[in-house]
Enzyme design. Structure first.
Site, short mmCIF file in Angstrom:
data_model
loop_
_atom_site.label_atom_id
_atom_site.label_comp_id
_atom_site.label_asym_id
_atom_site.label_seq_id
_atom_site.Cartn_x
_atom_site.Cartn_y
_atom_site.Cartn_z
N SER A 92 -18.61 35.28 17.78
CA SER A 92 -19.64 35.56 18.78
C SER A 92 -20.98 35.93 18.14
O SER A 92 -21.58 35.14 17.43
CB SER A 92 -19.13 36.66 19.72
OG SER A 92 -19.97 36.81 20.83
N ASP A 104 -21.88 32.38 24.90
CA ASP A 104 -21.34 32.94 26.14
C ASP A 104 -22.19 34.12 26.62
O ASP A 104 -21.86 34.76 27.61
CB ASP A 104 -19.88 33.35 26.00
CG ASP A 104 -19.66 34.48 25.00
OD1 ASP A 104 -20.61 34.90 24.32
OD2 ASP A 104 -18.49 34.94 24.89
#
EC number: 5.4.2.10
Length: 446
Positions: A102, A245
């Site tokens: 991430s 995301d």
């Protein structure tokens, strides 16, 4: 059963460390593959990744694991996390895997798993996979060993899908948009999708080299995009993280707009349109008290969960909500995606700009945030949260804030050796004092 590998968002750690290496990745593939060998159909897994150097190693190890237990593998190459979730469901796969850490630096990596419905795995599934990792798997033999192939049109499929999140009459003509992809998984797809909708796109963070993901760019390093938006005279800036995301917006004045304001905008606009489900929005305990007060003023609820988009998603599914997210920028819009999708959320913001004609600075200032301070304290081997002095400091702080309508949130990070101390209230000085006192107690006990 305690968790050895899985945290709040899959498995994450330093690449090639004891916790996360090629051998572990192969065991994950074998254990997850065996767990999802259900029915007599030909089984398959979709594997995507971001742009980290260690992604090659992790991908090959996972392929070896899955094929060794009889699963066919479809590799997409670099692709956002929500795209992997989408393709898992569209391609009728039994499981999806995203290799990413991430927003972390390139030296870390991680493994996120999705079920055949495109949603992240339940706690029960993760516990079962952990248990299987500690045992020997039944290996496929002969012609039952899986095959692996790489597909070339994954990016195009995702671009087409995210554009469907907008009504056909929405065009972005006339908008100048800076798009920062953090040298990560969306470096190709997000600028392309926004350009195809008619905008002038100024792309940055789109030259990944395996080592520069999230390095001075992206949703957690905003100085570069703030400067670029002002320098270019852009209407808005879109900042994603390494696996895309997460979304943070920069308005035309170079000011940060966090997930709380984005949720407020999308939630209230959907409510007026009659498409908001559940009667409110789902967010975490970290979201600003100002968001809660604003939504209440609009006749909407704010449902709070533990930190982590998986907990937001669980509450959304349980309560029938379709808008949720985190202050940090994870936006879950269940009408369009099964997990956080920064690009889909960005397109909702851009559509609102087109519909209203308002500048980003006005459109995205839905409420005045309550003064809020978040500080992190690093700790060593000793757990400071167990110390009596820390417990006393927390109790005192909660009493002080609670008497004035404020909140204290203190928790350990799920991915780093940090204690996060957050407080908010109408008295900024009091909030700062309370946070400093709790942080000092944590440091002394570490």
């Amino acid at each position: 059963m305690g968790r050895t590998y899985f945290g709040t968002d899959g498995i994450r750690g330093r690449a090639n460390s004891k916790k996360l290496n090629a051998a572990i990745a192969m065991k994950v593939g074998q254990a997850a593959g065996e767990h999802f060998l259900r029915g007599d159909h030909k089984h398959r897994v979709v594997i995507g990744k971001d742009t980290r150097l260690s992604g090659y190693m992790m991908e090959n190890a996972l392929v070896a694991g899955f094929t060794s237990v009889g699963m066919d593998v479809i590799m997409t190459g670099p692709l956002p996390t929500p795209a992997v979730a989408l393709l898992t469901r569209e391609m009728r796969a039994d499981i999806g895997v995203m290799i990413s850490a991430s927003h972390n630096a390139y030296g870390d990596n991680g493994i996120k798993l999705f079920g055949p419905d495109g949603f992240k795995l339940s706690d029960e599934d993760e516990v079962a996979i952990e248990k299987a990792m500690k045992a020997d798997q039944a290996l496929a033999q002969g012609d039952s060993i899986g095959r692996a192939r790489r597909i070339e049109d994954a990016r195009g499929r995702y671009i087409h899908a995210v554009k469907q999140a907008l009504p056909e009459d929405i065009r972005l003509d006339g908008l100048k948009i800076v798009v920062d992809c953090a040298h990560g998984a969306a470096y190709n797809v997000t600028p392309t999708a926004i350009w195809e909708l008619g905008a002038e796109v100024i792309a940055m963070g789109v030259e990944p080299n395996g080592l520069n993901i999230n390095d001075g760019v992206g949703s957690t390093h905003l100085d570069a995009i703030k400067a670029r938006v002002v320098e270019e005279g852009a209407d808005i800036g879109i900042a994603l993280d390494g696996d895309a995301d997460r979304l943070i917006v920069i308005d035309e004045k170079g000011q940060k707009v966090d997930g709380d304001q984005i949720m407020a905008l999308i939630g209230t606009r959907w409510a007026k349109r009659g498409t908001l489900r559940g009667g409110g929005v789902v967010a975490t305990i970290m979201s600003n008290l100002g968001l809660e007060r604003y939504l209440q003023g609009q006749g909407l609820d704010l449902v709070r969960t533990k930190v982590g988009d998986r907990y937001v998603l669980e509450a959304m599914k349980a309560g029938g909500y379709n808008v949720g997210g985190e202050q940090s920028g994870h936006m879950i819009l269940l009408d369009h995606a099964t997990t956080g999708d920064g690009t889909v959320a960005a397109l909702q913001v851009l559509a609102a700009m087109v519909r209203t004609g308002l500048p980003a600075s006005e459109l995205l200032h839905q409420f005045d945030p309550v003064p809020q301070i978040l500080k992190n304290v690093e700790y060593g081997e000793t757990d400071p949260m167990e110390a009596a002095t820390v417990k006393d400091a927390i109790a005192a702080a909660e009493g002080t804030l609670g008497n004035n309508g404020g909140r204290l949130v203190i928790r350990k990070s799920g991915t780093e050796p940090l204690v996060r101390v957050m407080a908010e209230g109408d008295d900024a000085g009091q909030v700062e004092q309370v946070v400093d006192e709790v942080c000092e107690a944590v440091r002394a006990a570490s």
